[in-house]
Design an enzyme around this catalytic site. Structure first.
Site, PDB file in Angstrom:
ATOM      1  N   LYS A  17      51.424  -2.691  24.682  1.00 43.55           N
ATOM      2  CA  LYS A  17      49.987  -2.589  24.297  1.00 43.55           C
ATOM      3  C   LYS A  17      49.572  -1.228  24.862  1.00 43.55           C
ATOM      4  O   LYS A  17      48.553  -1.259  25.886  1.00 43.55           O
ATOM      5  CB  LYS A  17      49.226  -3.643  24.857  1.00 43.55           C
ATOM      6  N   ASP A  29      55.045 -17.681  28.668  1.00 44.01           N
ATOM      7  CA  ASP A  29      53.762 -17.339  28.305  1.00 44.01           C
ATOM      8  C   ASP A  29      52.688 -18.233  28.504  1.00 44.01           C
ATOM      9  O   ASP A  29      52.568 -19.584  28.237  1.00 44.01           O
ATOM     10  CB  ASP A  29      53.989 -16.915  27.035  1.00 44.01           C
ATOM     11  N   LYS A  70      59.814 -13.614  20.171  1.00 41.91           N
ATOM     12  CA  LYS A  70      58.580 -14.325  20.313  1.00 41.91           C
ATOM     13  C   LYS A  70      58.407 -15.758  19.636  1.00 41.91           C
ATOM     14  O   LYS A  70      59.246 -16.029  18.775  1.00 41.91           O
ATOM     15  CB  LYS A  70      57.526 -13.490  20.029  1.00 41.91           C
ATOM     16  N   GLU A  92      60.749 -15.955  24.622  1.00 46.44           N
ATOM     17  CA  GLU A  92      59.280 -16.518  25.008  1.00 46.44           C
ATOM     18  C   GLU A  92      59.327 -17.927  24.979  1.00 46.44           C
ATOM     19  O   GLU A  92      59.680 -18.402  24.003  1.00 46.44           O
ATOM     20  CB  GLU A  92      58.112 -15.558  24.140  1.00 46.44           C
ATOM     21  N   ARG A 123      39.163  20.300  28.402  1.00 50.85           N
ATOM     22  CA  ARG A 123      38.989  18.909  28.109  1.00 50.85           C
ATOM     23  C   ARG A 123      40.289  18.023  27.772  1.00 50.85           C
ATOM     24  O   ARG A 123      40.337  17.135  27.978  1.00 50.85           O
ATOM     25  CB  ARG A 123      37.995  18.881  26.841  1.00 50.85           C
TER      26      ARG A 123
END
Length: 283
Positions: A139, A223, A171, A201, A104
């Site tokens: 992510k 973005d 960001k 960004e 597994r």
């Protein structure tokens, strides 16, 4: 697709060992101990049940080896191989109990990572004929970033930063808190190491113009821009800075975005939305 030198087993073993300990629990595989006679030997075959790009074979081999170093494992399709349904990927021979106990964990890793490699390969194919590279993001599944990013490489993609300490990525929230684009870029020029690259960004062309005027960045992340705006951004930059398109980068958009001339397209979907590739271990 892309076959790479394997990562050192030493780096991967703690991750795989933790997964095996989670699966074996406090008392091991009680089903196998109960129903399989001691000393039973068998040969199992790991096969693809769907086409794709394989990743996780090195991990599967390590998993079986940690369960039982006496198992004989033969890999027929190394990580990065393009596979068809029915292809034989790996054979495992030895203690049937050991094979069943490692099955597994080996399949969980191999199916998950092959799904990422397969989706990445689809994105890369959409950008074919351009110089645009496909890259992942942070992510990723907590604890699995290293192997998920390796799967992106197996699919022909590229890696973005692995952690917050890899590079400076400014960001929109950083810009808001710091007081604007010029203040953050001036802070970078004043305080960042010459060994660290900087990306910033922007989501509007006037912000891009400000970055180009101020200097201090190596890469601009464009973005959530639509395709015509991305095309304008490429014209404005005129090769002076690396451009990365990000946000809403679905598979069906990749060809048209790559055609704008951006250097990179980053997509979190490569790791957070990949469907597990169907693999099976048969005795």
């Amino acid at each position: 697709m892309t076959q790479l030198p394997p990562l050192p087993d030493l780096i991967l073993e703690p991750l795989i060992r933790a997964a095996l300990m989670e699966d074996l629990g406090t008392y091991g595989d009680i089903t196998t101990r109960t129903v399989i006679p001691a000393g039973t030997r068998y040969r199992a075959q790991l096969r693809a049940r769907a086409p794709g790009v394989v990743s996780g074979m090195q991990i599967a081999e390590i998993a079986f080896g940690l369960v039982d170093p006496q198992l004989k494992v033969s890999c027929h399709c190394p990580d990065g191989s393009t596979i068809a349904a029915g292809d034989l990927l790996m054979e495992i021979e030895g203690s049937a109990a050991s094979i069943l106990s490692g099955e597994r964990v080996a399949l969980n890793f191999a199916g998950r990572l092959s799904g990422i490699a397969t989706l990445t390969a689809a994105f890369v194919a959409e950008a074919a004929g351009t110089d645009t590279r496909i890259t992942c993001t942070r992510k990723t599944t907590p604890g699995l970033r290293l192997v998920e990013k390796q799967a992106v490489l197996h699919g022909g993609g590229f890696n973005h930063r692995f952690s917050l300490s890899d590079a400076i990525l400014i960001k929109d929230n950083h810009i808001a808190v710091a007081g604007g684009i010029r203040p953050v870029l001036r802070a970078v020029k004043a305080g960042a190491s010459h060994m660290i690259r900087t990306e910033i960004e922007v989501d509007r062309l006037d912000q891009l113009a400000e970055v180009l005027d101020e200097g201090g960045a190596d890469v601009v992340l464009l973005d959530n821009m639509d395709t015509p705006t991305l095309r304008e951004a490429v014209a404005m930059a005129a090769g002076r800075i690396t451009l990365e398109a990000s946000g809403n980068m679905r598979l069906e958009r990749i060809a048209e975005v790559a055609a704008t001339g951006v250097d990179y397209i980053s997509s979190g979907a490569l790791t957070h939305s990949a469907q597990t590739l169907d693999l099976g271990l048969d005795f």
